[in-house]
Design an enzyme around this catalytic site. Structure first.
Site, PDB file in Angstrom:
ATOM      1  N   GLY A 212     -39.267 -16.121  56.683  1.00 11.61           N
ATOM      2  CA  GLY A 212     -38.305 -17.212  56.607  1.00 11.61           C
ATOM      3  C   GLY A 212     -38.821 -18.404  57.380  1.00 11.61           C
ATOM      4  O   GLY A 212     -39.714 -18.277  58.213  1.00 11.61           O
ATOM      5  N   LYS A 213     -38.281 -19.571  57.093  1.00 10.99           N
ATOM      6  CA  LYS A 213     -38.649 -20.778  57.845  1.00 10.99           C
ATOM      7  C   LYS A 213     -37.608 -21.837  57.568  1.00 10.99           C
ATOM      8  O   LYS A 213     -37.020 -21.895  56.481  1.00 10.99           O
ATOM      9  CB  LYS A 213     -40.017 -21.317  57.421  1.00 10.99           C
ATOM     10  CG  LYS A 213     -40.734 -22.094  58.516  1.00 10.99           C
ATOM     11  CD  LYS A 213     -41.308 -21.165  59.571  1.00 10.99           C
ATOM     12  CE  LYS A 213     -42.198 -21.906  60.544  1.00 10.99           C
ATOM     13  NZ  LYS A 213     -42.872 -20.982  61.471  1.00 10.99           N
ATOM     14  N   GLY A 214     -37.366 -22.705  58.543  1.00  5.53           N
ATOM     15  CA  GLY A 214     -36.360 -23.744  58.339  1.00  5.53           C
ATOM     16  C   GLY A 214     -36.496 -24.856  59.341  1.00  5.53           C
ATOM     17  O   GLY A 214     -37.392 -24.857  60.187  1.00  5.53           O
TER      18      GLY A 214
ATOM     19  N   ASP B  91     -39.847 -23.301  67.044  1.00  7.70           N
ATOM     20  CA  ASP B  91     -40.987 -23.853  66.321  1.00  7.70           C
ATOM     21  C   ASP B  91     -41.188 -25.271  66.840  1.00  7.70           C
ATOM     22  O   ASP B  91     -40.689 -25.616  67.916  1.00  7.70           O
ATOM     23  CB  ASP B  91     -40.718 -23.821  64.809  1.00  7.70           C
ATOM     24  CG  ASP B  91     -41.988 -23.814  63.970  1.00  7.70           C
ATOM     25  OD1 ASP B  91     -42.734 -24.805  64.034  1.00  7.70           O
ATOM     26  OD2 ASP B  91     -42.243 -22.833  63.264  1.00  7.70           O
TER      27      ASP B  91
END
Length: 438
Positions: free
Chosen positions: A122-124, A163
């Site tokens: 996942g990433k956002g 991040d």
């Protein structure tokens, strides 16, 4: 050192020039296709893995300190969860986009699989410049973003982490906002938190530590003595600084480092502990150069990529090694500390020139690995010591290294292809066992 330039590499550079720059998604898909050629994997699995399961796009209203209201756009890409909950960072950056989040979520899928962790990718993030936010504004933005994503995340669904532009405090705010709405404290909804609220010791320095471990193993594999190994590190942030300092402690000569303010070079080796990381003191690299005899400023920070060293660690941002400079890289080994620092075209050039590239999905996987440890600690309500974390990380990194090395030797392929082969094989097996429903 790797010097000459192959004619075929030059031709590749010319023919693929028009393909650059490429997005994280384009790079991830090309790498997937390239690695799939080395495996007998159902084509349907490859087609499926080119696309995310879902992408959430949300509006994130923020009341600014002056009372005005501004609306930001947030994303959360969830790529694949066949092996477990989605896992990946949240970034606050003006260049965040849906396509970038999808590409980075794909890398997280491969990274978790190559490390054999029970997670998917996942990433956002939010499209915002965090430098333009006050601390109070950043907190309000984080809490509202957590509320907008609340239905889609959770310790058994999707577990965000820090991040670019976010940190342990951001994760604490996110966890608190989520927990308040759920009516109970749920530390496992995110990782990378401060230890006082369920975070793990050793999480912040874990990506840099894994880069150092992999560099050490690569040096041994290619018969370099770690004592006196020359290393250049582009990006003296959390990853680069922690990797540099650990390698320095182990006897390597870190001869060059850089941050956004510039780069410094000392052929005899730098005192990495005397140079503040970007987080400790922004743009301190060049400031400290004036204080030490024998340290030279490089005219351009990117010149660090072309130094005559044993190992180059690009640990800043993506797409820094391209067709424009791949032929000028003189290191024998490149260990990727950043996500996607080498474009697909450049990767091919380096391979043809005999430059060994250890991919990001293996090298910087210490972050997600210690995040896994944190997740386990939160679920079990137990705390590990720093020594336990370091020991377990060492074990996990060596296991993954050996798995990838076995594929390099068995199939005579590059380290990147080998890492993808390991990851894809595990993902394909999981999909085959679970099947397709309905």
């Amino acid at each position: 050192m790797s010097t000459g330039t192959a004619d075929s590499a030059e031709k590749r550079a010319n023919s693929e020039q028009q393909q650059e720059p490429e997005t994280a998604l384009e790079t991830a898909r090309r790498q997937l296709e390239h690695a799939a050629a080395h495996l007998d994997v159902d084509s349907g699995v490859i087609k499926r893995l080119k696309h995310p399961t879902t992408v959430h796009r949300v509006a994130v209203p923020l009341e600014r300190d002056d009372g005005s209201v501004e609306v930001f756009t947030g994303y959360r890409a969830q790529h694949d969860d066949v092996r477990g909950p989605y896992k990946g960072g949240l970034r606050f950056h003006p260049d965040v986009s849906e396509e970038e989040c999808v590409g980075l979520s794909m890398w997280m899928t491969w990274k978790c699989a190559v490390m054999d962790l029970p997670f998917g990718g996942g990433k956002g993030g939010v499209v915002v410049n965090p430098k333009e936010l006050s601390t109070d504004e950043k907190e309000r933005l984080t809490r509202r973003f957590a509320e907008e994503l609340r239905k889609f995340v959770g310790p058994k669904k999707d577990i965000p982490a820090p991040d670019m532009g976010t940190d342990a405090q951001t994760m604490a705010w996110f966890m608190d906002a989520y927990s308040m709405q759920e009516g109970e404290t749920i530390p496992g909804v995110v990782t990378g938190k401060p230890p006082v609220v369920g975070g793990s010791e050793g999480r912040e320095e874990a990506p840099g530590r894994s880069v150092a471990i992999v560099t050490r193993e690569a040096a041994e594999y290619y018969d370099y003595d770690l004592d006196g190994l020359t290393v250049a590190v582009q990006g003296y942030g959390s990853v680069g600084a922690n990797a540099a300092r650990l390698l320095d402690d182990w006897g390597a000569d870190v001869v060059a480092v850089s941050d956004t303010g510039g780069a410094v070079h000392d052929p005899t080796g730098l005192d990495t502990h005397a140079i503040p990381s970007f987080a400790e003191e922004p743009n301190a690299v060049t400031d400290r150069a004036d204080e030490v005899d024998g340290v030279d400023l490089l005219d351009d920070g990117s010149d660090i990529l072309e130094l005559d060293v044993d190992v180059l660690i690009p640990a800043a941002v993506g797409n820094v090694i391209t067709v424009d400079n791949a032929n000028d890289v003189r290191a024998d080994v490149v260990v990727e500390g950043a996500n996607g620092p080498t474009t697909s075209a450049a990767d091919g050039i380096l391979a043809e020139r005999g430059v060994h590239v250890i991919p990001d999905i293996l090298a910087n996987a210490g972050g997600v690995t210690v995040s896994y440890f944190e997740w386990l600690q939160d679920i079990n309500r137990r705390t590990w010591t720093l020594e336990q974390v370091h020991s377990e990380l060492e074990s996990e990194m060596l296991s993954a290294w050996n798995d990838v090395r076995a594929e390099v030797e068995a199939k005579e392929i590059t380290w990147r292809d080998a890492a993808y082969v390991v990851a894809l094989d595990r993902i394909a097996d999981a999909k085959s066992v679970r099947g397709l429903w309905p």
